[in-house]
Every structure is written in C-alpha cells, then in structure tokens.
Design an enzyme around this catalytic site. Structure first.
Site, mmCIF file in Angstrom:
data_model
loop_
_atom_site.group_PDB
_atom_site.id
_atom_site.type_symbol
_atom_site.label_atom_id
_atom_site.label_comp_id
_atom_site.label_asym_id
_atom_site.label_seq_id
_atom_site.Cartn_x
_atom_site.Cartn_y
_atom_site.Cartn_z
ATOM 1 N N TYR A 100 20.107 24.153 -72.868
ATOM 2 C CA TYR A 100 20.904 23.969 -71.651
ATOM 3 C C TYR A 100 20.190 23.183 -70.559
ATOM 4 O O TYR A 100 20.760 22.257 -69.988
ATOM 5 C CB TYR A 100 21.405 25.310 -71.076
ATOM 6 C CG TYR A 100 22.352 25.109 -69.904
ATOM 7 C CD1 TYR A 100 23.664 24.688 -70.119
ATOM 8 C CD2 TYR A 100 21.926 25.295 -68.599
ATOM 9 C CE1 TYR A 100 24.515 24.455 -69.053
ATOM 10 C CE2 TYR A 100 22.778 25.073 -67.529
ATOM 11 C CZ TYR A 100 24.070 24.658 -67.757
ATOM 12 O OH TYR A 100 24.910 24.422 -66.702
ATOM 13 N N LYS A 160 10.641 24.047 -87.824
ATOM 14 C CA LYS A 160 11.965 24.161 -88.444
ATOM 15 C C LYS A 160 12.798 23.014 -87.889
ATOM 16 O O LYS A 160 13.095 22.961 -86.696
ATOM 17 C CB LYS A 160 12.612 25.507 -88.106
ATOM 18 C CG LYS A 160 14.041 25.638 -88.651
ATOM 19 C CD LYS A 160 14.705 26.936 -88.225
ATOM 20 C CE LYS A 160 16.150 26.999 -88.708
ATOM 21 N NZ LYS A 160 16.843 28.233 -88.278
ATOM 22 N N ARG A 215 22.545 22.405 -80.972
ATOM 23 C CA ARG A 215 22.784 23.579 -80.125
ATOM 24 C C ARG A 215 22.099 23.458 -78.772
ATOM 25 O O ARG A 215 22.612 23.918 -77.763
ATOM 26 C CB ARG A 215 22.292 24.852 -80.834
ATOM 27 C CG ARG A 215 23.278 25.413 -81.849
ATOM 28 C CD ARG A 215 22.798 26.767 -82.349
ATOM 29 N NE ARG A 215 23.704 27.338 -83.338
ATOM 30 C CZ ARG A 215 24.651 28.240 -83.073
ATOM 31 N NH1 ARG A 215 24.838 28.656 -81.847
ATOM 32 N NH2 ARG A 215 25.414 28.712 -84.039
ATOM 33 N N TYR A 248 11.054 25.014 -83.339
ATOM 34 C CA TYR A 248 12.420 24.947 -83.879
ATOM 35 C C TYR A 248 13.204 23.900 -83.099
ATOM 36 O O TYR A 248 13.443 24.060 -81.907
ATOM 37 C CB TYR A 248 13.065 26.335 -83.769
ATOM 38 C CG TYR A 248 14.484 26.448 -84.246
ATOM 39 C CD1 TYR A 248 15.075 25.499 -85.078
ATOM 40 C CD2 TYR A 248 15.258 27.546 -83.862
ATOM 41 C CE1 TYR A 248 16.376 25.630 -85.515
ATOM 42 C CE2 TYR A 248 16.572 27.688 -84.303
ATOM 43 C CZ TYR A 248 17.123 26.729 -85.125
ATOM 44 O OH TYR A 248 18.420 26.862 -85.546
ATOM 45 N N THR A 295 18.672 32.391 -84.048
ATOM 46 C CA THR A 295 20.035 32.032 -83.662
ATOM 47 C C THR A 295 21.064 32.817 -84.471
ATOM 48 O O THR A 295 22.019 33.374 -83.917
ATOM 49 C CB THR A 295 20.278 30.525 -83.868
ATOM 50 O OG1 THR A 295 19.297 29.793 -83.141
ATOM 51 C CG2 THR A 295 21.654 30.120 -83.391
ATOM 52 N N THR A 296 20.865 32.883 -85.783
ATOM 53 C CA THR A 296 21.797 33.602 -86.663
ATOM 54 C C THR A 296 21.796 35.093 -86.372
ATOM 55 O O THR A 296 22.792 35.784 -86.612
ATOM 56 C CB THR A 296 21.447 33.338 -88.143
ATOM 57 O OG1 THR A 296 21.333 31.924 -88.348
ATOM 58 C CG2 THR A 296 22.493 33.887 -89.081
ATOM 59 N N ILE A 323 14.575 27.560 -93.675
ATOM 60 C CA ILE A 323 15.026 28.774 -92.981
ATOM 61 C C ILE A 323 16.544 28.697 -93.029
ATOM 62 O O ILE A 323 17.156 27.873 -92.360
ATOM 63 C CB ILE A 323 14.487 28.855 -91.548
ATOM 64 C CG1 ILE A 323 12.959 28.986 -91.584
ATOM 65 C CG2 ILE A 323 15.101 30.046 -90.815
ATOM 66 C CD1 ILE A 323 12.303 29.032 -90.207
#
Length: 293
Positions: free
Chosen positions: A107, A161, A138, A133, A44-45, A203
C-alpha cells in the site's frame, strides 16, 4: 536450506470466524503424511492481513507445536509498517520457527532504498534466516533484482519468494545473487518452469490441496528429471488456475472444506465465500482429480 515444496498454509476458521485449531492440526498432519517439505504459517494465504498480532503469534506457535520438528516451519512476519514487522519477528523468534518470510511493504509503495532499510531492520531483529517475498500483484511495489542482490549481502537474508511469475526476472536475479541464495517460486502456474530455470522450490497455494504432487514435482526437478516435473505439473494444471479464480485464499479454503479436511471454509472479512459459479468450477475439478466424489 528451504528447498522443495513449502505449503502456504491456510488458517482454518469456524463458522463464527474463530481460528479452528483442531482443523489446523488436521491440515498439518495432511502435509506431514504427504511429504510436504515445509510449512509457511500465517503468510498471505494464512490471512495474515486480518489476524491481530496475538492471534498471528498463537497460530504460528500452535503450528510449531503440532509439527514437533518433523518438517521446517517458516513464519510469516510481514507488515507495511517496519516497526510492526520487526515487532512480529521479535515476538516469534523464540517459538521454534526455522525462519521468517517477510513481504514487501504493501500500500505505501516504498522506494527501493526504503525496501532495503525495511528488510535490513527485520533481519537485524532475528538470528533466524529470513526469506524476502516479492508479490507486486498484491503489494503494488516491486522489489527489483538489484535490490534483492543488495539485501542478499545481509547474513540473515537467505532467499527470495518470487511471485512475479516472470522467468526472465528469475534469471536476472540469479545473475546477481550468490549460488547458495534460495530462490523459491510464489506462482504455482509457472512453478515448473521456474524450477527448470534453476529455482530451488516453491511456496505453494496448490500444495494445500495436492501436497504429494507438489512435493514430487519439486523433488523431480531438484533431481534434474524435468520430464517428470512437467508431467506432474500438467496433471494438476487445472487446479493451479482454479484456485485463483477468486482472490487467495478463498478457493483453497473451499476445496479443503469440500475434501472434508476442514469443517468450514470461513474467511475473515473483507474476504467472503466464493460465488456459486466459482464453486462449480472448482468442485468439478476436484471430482475429476478424484479428490472428492
């Protein structure tokens, strides 16, 4: 396996929005020098949502090549389409990565059974270890502990995670998974507490900026020196919060730019540079912490 401080690495970009591979190398060397335990590439980052497949794979390949075996590299291979997540995983299988990080599909809000089918398909597509994850802030969909436990039975699914920031959720998961199932925090602000509760590492977004502190915090916790863990965490607490006053990775990119590790803080649309007030908050903390002048 996969313990300690893993950085959720940003993907540097130039003023035209192209990946800056020279700055990518600078960021990676910064982490190797400061004893980061491993790198997560294009999560994501790393702006995985706006990197096309070829570019995604190219950034991971470059990361593996620059690291050259010095520390582990985990490749982000998540998608909200199972076929796309499988495709990405297959494309990166031979790059030399040490494992994959795969996010709950976003989504489309899959049911728990849908998550099981999704992650089993991803894990079946690789011989490498896979980390789940869960980041409901999000993705909207929340993977429950019972679902994690069911997936932990797959031989390639080795850990989670957890970015819920909920320590009770960690404890619920611990009660259901094997002792060797890796549990990593995905929430910097609660990571010290997560480690004290028996987590194996983090993380981290904050590790982009203070990799040495995050690595030492994790090392202290894994050595059961929780007093040192808490002391280090308190020393960077302001940074944990400032890096999320705008959506990640807006603020960490701005910090790395101000620290002159990257030449640009550019992001891919629809992400844009931070507001002036946000810049001021972060820049004051960087000065306070001696990271910039």
């Amino acid at each position: 396996m996969f313990k300690g401080s893993y950085v959720a690495l940003v993907t540097p970009m130039d003023e035209q929005g192209n990946v800056d591979y020279q700055d990518l190398e600078a960021c990676i060397e910064f982490h190797v020098e400061n004893k980061t335990d491993g790198i997560v590439s294009v999560g994501t980052t790393g702006e995985s949502a706006t990197l096309p497949f070829k570019e995604h794979v190219d950034v991971v390949k470059s990361t593996v090549d620059i690291v050259a075996g010095r520390i582990p590299v985990i490749a982000g291979s998540g998608a909200n389409s199972t076929s796309e997540a499988v495709f990405l995983t297959e494309q990166m299988e031979a790059l030399g990565v040490d494992g994959f990080l795969s996010v709950v599909p976003y989504y489309n809000k899959p049911q728990q059974a849908g998550m099981v089918a999704h992650f089993e398909a991803v894990a079946d597509a690789t011989s490498k270890p896979v980390l789940l994850y869960n980041v409901p802030g999000r993705t909207v969909a929340d993977m429950l502990p019972a679902t994690v436990a069911q997936l932990a039975k797959h031989p390639n699914i080795v850990g989670l995670k957890d970015a819920t920031g909920d320590i009770q959720r960690l404890k619920q998961t611990q009660a259901l998974v094997p002792d060797d199932f890796v549990l990593l925090s995905g929430d910097d602000g609660s990571s010290c507490e997560f480690l004290e509760a028996g987590g194996h590492g983090v993380i981290s977004v904050t590790a982009n900026i203070v990799p040495k502190a995050m690595a030492e915090m994790c090392k202290s916790a894994l050595n059961n020196d929780f007093e040192a863990c808490r002391r280090i965490d308190a020393s960077i607490e302001k940074l944990h919060h400032a890096l999320f006053i705008e959506p990640n990775p807006v603020m960490p990119k701005w910090a790395l730019y101000k620290m002159q590790i990257m030449k640009s803080a550019m992001l891919r649309l629809p992400m844009v540079l931070p507001e002036l007030a946000s810049k001021k908050v972060l820049e004051d903390i960087l000065i306070e912490y001696g990271l910039t002048k």
